[in-house]
Scaffold this active site. Structure first.
Site, PDB file in Angstrom:
ATOM      1  CG  ASN A   1       0.527   1.404   4.188  1.00 26.26           C
ATOM      2  OD1 ASN A   1       0.003   1.571   3.710  1.00 26.26           O
ATOM      3  ND2 ASN A   1       2.181   2.313   2.759  1.00 26.26           N
ATOM      4  N   GLY A   2      -0.009  -1.568   6.700  1.00 26.49           N
ATOM      5  CA  GLY A   2       0.706  -2.648   7.357  1.00 26.49           C
ATOM      6  C   GLY A   2      -0.482  -3.576   7.935  1.00 26.49           C
TER       7      GLY A   2
ATOM      8  CB  CYS B   1      -0.577  -0.154   1.089  1.00 27.54           C
ATOM      9  SG  CYS B   1      -1.749  -1.331   1.529  1.00 27.54           S
TER      10      CYS B   1
ATOM     11  CD  GLU C   1      12.957 -20.313  -8.404  1.00 25.91           C
ATOM     12  OE1 GLU C   1      12.085 -20.683  -9.594  1.00 25.91           O
ATOM     13  OE2 GLU C   1      12.813 -18.594  -8.303  1.00 25.91           O
TER      14      GLU C   1
ATOM     15  CD1 TRP D   1      -1.233  -6.446  -1.870  1.00 22.56           C
ATOM     16  CD2 TRP D   1      -0.595  -5.344  -3.697  1.00 22.56           C
ATOM     17  NE1 TRP D   1      -0.919  -7.381  -2.622  1.00 22.56           N
ATOM     18  CE2 TRP D   1       0.559  -6.644  -3.626  1.00 22.56           C
ATOM     19  CE3 TRP D   1      -0.386  -5.199  -5.474  1.00 22.56           C
ATOM     20  CZ2 TRP D   1       0.542  -7.451  -5.349  1.00 22.56           C
ATOM     21  CZ3 TRP D   1       0.272  -5.438  -6.153  1.00 22.56           C
ATOM     22  CH2 TRP D   1       0.520  -6.829  -6.063  1.00 22.56           C
TER      23      TRP D   1
ATOM     24  CD  GLU E   1      13.290 -15.987 -15.011  1.00 21.05           C
ATOM     25  OE1 GLU E   1      12.562 -15.589 -15.175  1.00 21.05           O
ATOM     26  OE2 GLU E   1      13.703 -16.626 -13.537  1.00 21.05           O
TER      27      GLU E   1
ATOM     28  CE  LYS F   1       6.885  -9.937 -11.437  1.00 19.37           C
ATOM     29  NZ  LYS F   1       7.631 -11.695 -11.043  1.00 19.37           N
TER      30      LYS F   1
ATOM     31  CE  LYS G   1      14.386 -15.494 -10.346  1.00 17.22           C
ATOM     32  NZ  LYS G   1      13.464 -17.089 -10.505  1.00 17.22           N
TER      33      LYS G   1
ATOM     34  NE  ARG H   1       4.765   1.331  -1.843  1.00 15.57           N
ATOM     35  CZ  ARG H   1       5.601   1.719  -0.811  1.00 15.57           C
ATOM     36  NH1 ARG H   1       6.781   1.665  -0.517  1.00 15.57           N
ATOM     37  NH2 ARG H   1       5.507   0.749   0.231  1.00 15.57           N
TER      38      ARG H   1
ATOM     39  CG  HIS I   1      21.297 -42.442 -13.156  1.00 11.65           C
ATOM     40  ND1 HIS I   1      21.165 -44.066 -12.159  1.00 11.65           N
ATOM     41  CD2 HIS I   1      21.129 -41.589 -10.455  1.00 11.65           C
ATOM     42  CE1 HIS I   1      21.245 -44.243 -11.683  1.00 11.65           C
ATOM     43  NE2 HIS I   1      20.936 -43.409 -10.259  1.00 11.65           N
TER      44      HIS I   1
HETATM   45  C1  AGP Z   1      10.092 -16.923 -12.587  1.00  7.70           C
HETATM   46  O1  AGP Z   1      10.967 -15.863 -12.351  1.00  7.70           O
HETATM   47  C2  AGP Z   1       9.244 -16.326 -13.837  1.00  7.70           C
HETATM   48  N1  AGP Z   1       8.789 -14.968 -13.816  1.00  7.70           N
HETATM   49  C3  AGP Z   1       8.275 -17.504 -14.436  1.00  7.70           C
HETATM   50  O2  AGP Z   1       8.781 -18.466 -14.140  1.00  7.70           O
HETATM   51  C4  AGP Z   1       7.034 -17.176 -13.360  1.00  7.70           C
HETATM   52  O3  AGP Z   1       7.194 -18.171 -11.984  1.00  7.70           O
HETATM   53  C5  AGP Z   1       5.645 -18.454 -14.312  1.00  7.70           C
HETATM   54  O4  AGP Z   1       5.479 -17.439 -15.653  1.00  7.70           O
HETATM   55  C6  AGP Z   1       4.891 -18.045 -12.986  1.00  7.70           C
HETATM   56  O5  AGP Z   1       4.289 -17.044 -12.975  1.00  7.70           O
HETATM   57  P1  AGP Z   1       2.926 -17.129 -12.034  1.00  7.70           P
HETATM   58  O6  AGP Z   1       3.081 -17.146 -11.100  1.00  7.70           O
HETATM   59  O7  AGP Z   1       2.567 -15.705 -12.147  1.00  7.70           O
HETATM   60  O8  AGP Z   1       1.593 -18.223 -12.554  1.00  7.70           O
END
Ligand code: AGP
Length: 604
Positions: A99-100, A2, A480, A75, A487, A599, A484, A27, A503
């Site tokens: 906020n909070g 928020c 993960e 938010w 990406e 995103k 990262k 934000r 394997h």
């Molecule tokens: C992760 O860093 C990416 N931005 C991508 O894998 C993301 O996690 C995936 O597209 C899922 O998005 P969501 O969590 O908004 O569903």
């Protein structure tokens, strides 16, 4: 997250408040509102959705002359994004923005309702203004009533309150949620929850500390510390660079969001971690009635969080758990049974593949739950139940704090279900609950650790690829970490189960193959260590991450000793996030907007 703004002065209050809220749009929010007190009269406007809707509502409203005003972008955490839930919240003749999270809002609300107070919203915030007006009936002054009110709140808050009983005053309080006040040589006062709304209006600002509360008028700023002693404002020069201010001085939003994880996880935990158990107000406990299996479905990073959850659910909740990649699930002919709880995980709540699987599950008559970061998203509106991760807006395309809060929610959920199913003892649940409370301290980024990773990242800018390897719940963390790196550095990386390297993949081992090895002390350490030694013996370049010294690695990143493997998980999560960030920065990439990525993948 928020946003809060406040203004006291002679200028156009409406414009100053709306412009200030616009500076806080980055934000993230789902509703907004302002309240202005002028000549003893209040004007209050609220709107759901974007600020243009609020501007439309206020287009015929103008302020001239002295006024006090407050504004807020919300938010949603408690209560849906609606006008009624939007701030500012009204008592009889006072307005508040906040906020909070007020942890004890339920008990305060219950007492106020018993005394006849009528609540309009579902928010925790509204208790503040009603509690203030209750105290105002007996207090000597409005400030005494405000002080009394603040002393009765538990949780995290940044509060601004204006009241007709003191029409030339803004009351403020700060604890656990940021807020600052700005001044200039025109006797004006500006408040905001971060720097940007004050840029161009103020020359000096005072960042309030936890426990600060007080009031401002045209010619006074009274600040009290938590212990009730008066304190002087400590002014500093205000930055004039808005983008830098939005990033709070970090180089990228992703870096800021890695550093924010400690605070946002504290929000994720807020009000949900009891003394000996987990509380999810948002869930009906009958959600799990008749459920014998949990199916977790997601994409990308959210899928890695789901995989992490599968270990926790089977280990603590003792419930069969299965995993699905959404883009695969939707085109199979999956067999779905009604004793399965279908759980979708999504930061955005809009990912097309995941959303489609949710529709499939609902059409098949399954109970559905979404773990999500955006309250008014498509998945939240569609699922039977929702747990919000409360990570605040995540601007970096590479997800970090969303992942951290998803895993936090799942750890809590595994214990919540364990309690319902009596699958582990109350003593074991209590032990896990106390470990959960320590997550925020284990995701604080230390300057020394960051500097160490920054230095060694120069060695990992080439090579024919990376393996991130881990066992058990560290396998999804390895996935993960690899994602990262892929990406944002565009270097090839794979996450792999440590035990699987022999394997086939070990054929790749040579000095140009970089292995990032996750070696938790409290989970299969010896087995993982021998897997790494197999690679080291074949001259793979190894970076080991562990709390225990390991001399067979070319690089070693030591994490603090932890009480439990889950706390090691969060410590190692920080390391792999910072490692990918620093490699990407060295390669000169756009960390926040990597090539080819969006995103939220709202198309197939
Ligand atoms: C992760 O860093 C990416 N931005 C991508 O894998 C993301 O996690 C995936 O597209 C899922 O998005 P969501 O969590 O908004 O569903």
């Amino acid at each position: 997250m928020c946003g809060i703004v406040g203004y006291l002065g002679e200028k156009n209050s409406k414009k100053i408040l709306l412009d200030g809220l616009k500076e806080l749009e980055y934000r993230g929010y789902d509703s907004a509102g302002i309240a202005v007190l002028q000549n003893g009269e209040f004007s209050n406007y609220k709107a759901v959705g974007k600020l243009v809707n609020l501007e439309e509502k206020t287009k015929n409203y103008e302020t001239k002359g002295f006024a006090v005003g407050i504004g807020h972008t919300r938010w949603a955490t408690h209560g849906k994004p609606t006008e009624l839930n939007a701030h500012p919240h009204l008592g009889e003749s006072s307005y508040v923005v906040h906020n909070g999270i007020i942890e004890n809002y339920a008990e305060l609300k219950k007492e106020l309702i018993n005394n006849g107070t009528v609540f309009l919203s579902q928010t925790d915030t509204e208790v503040i203004v009603h509690q203030f007006e209750k105290n105002l009936q007996t207090a000597q002054t409005a400030f005494d009533a405000f002080s009394q009110t603040i002393s009765e709140l538990d949780g995290a808050y940044a509060v601004l309150l204006v009241t007709a009983s003191e029409p030339d005053t803004i009351f403020f309080a700060k604890h656990g949620s940021p807020m600052l006040v700005g001044v200039n040589d025109e006797n004006e006062k500006y408040f905001a929850s971060s720097d940007t709304p004050l840029i161009g209006h103020c020359t000096n600002v005072n960042y309030f500390e936890d426990g600060d509360f007080g009031y401002v008028t045209s010619d006074e700023m009274m600040i009290m510390a938590q212990d009730g002693t008066k304190k002087e404002a400590i002014f500093s020069k205000l930055t004039q660079n808005k983008l830098s201010a939005q990033k709070d001085g970090y180089r990228f939003f992703m870096e800021k969001e890695i550093y924010e994880q400690s605070d946002v996880i504290a929000d994720t935990l807020m009000g949900r971690v009891g003394d000996e158990e987990i509380i999810f107000d948002e869930l009906d406990s009958n959600l799990f009635d008749g459920i014998n299996e949990i199916k977790l479905c997601a994409c990308g990073t959210s899928y890695h969080a789901a995989m992490s959850a599968s270990y926790l659910f089977e280990r603590y909740s003792k419930i069969k758990t299965s995993l699905e990649i959404a883009s695969e699930f939707r085109y199979r002919s999956p067999i779905m049974s009604k004793d399965t709880l279908f759980v979708v995980i999504s930061q955005s709540g809009e990912t097309a593949d995941t959303l489609e699987t949710l529709k499939m599950a609902k059409n098949a008559g399954l109970k559905t739950l979404v773990i999500c970061n955006v309250d008014n998203s498509s998945m939240v509106r569609l699922a039977d139940a929702c747990i919000l991760t409360r990570a605040g807006i995540e601007k970096g395309v590479a997800s970090t704090k969303a992942f951290a809060t998803q895993v936090t929610v799942f750890w809590m959920m595994s214990l919540y279900i364990a309690k319902l199913r009596k699958s582990i003892s109350d003593a074991d649940i209590s032990k896990q609950v106390s470990l959960l409370r320590e997550i925020p301290t284990h995701v604080k980024v230390s300057d020394e650790m960051h500097e160490r990773i920054k230095r060694l990242s120069k060695r990992y800018l080439h090579g024919h690829g990376f393996f991130f390897i881990g066992r058990d719940i560290f396998y999804p963390l390895a996935l993960e970490g690899a994602l990262k790196l892929k990406e944002i550095s565009y270097l090839h990386a794979e996450g792999y189960p440590s035990g699987e390297m022999k394997h086939g993949p070990i054929a790749l081992a040579d000095p140009e193959l970089f292995t990032i090895a996750l070696l938790p002390e409290h989970l299969h350490y010896e087995k993982s260590k021998s897997n790494v030694e197999e690679l080291s013996a074949r001259d793979s370049t190894i970076c080991a991450i562990s709390s225990r010294e390991f001399d067979k690695a070319d690089d070693f990143i030591k994490i603090p000793t932890c009480k439990d493997y889950m706390l090691e998980f969060f410590e190692m999560m920080i390391v792999v996030q910072i490692l990918s960030l620093e490699i990407s920065i060295r390669l000169g990439n756009d960390v926040d907007m990597p090539r080819n990525l969006a995103k939220s993948v709202t198309v197939e």
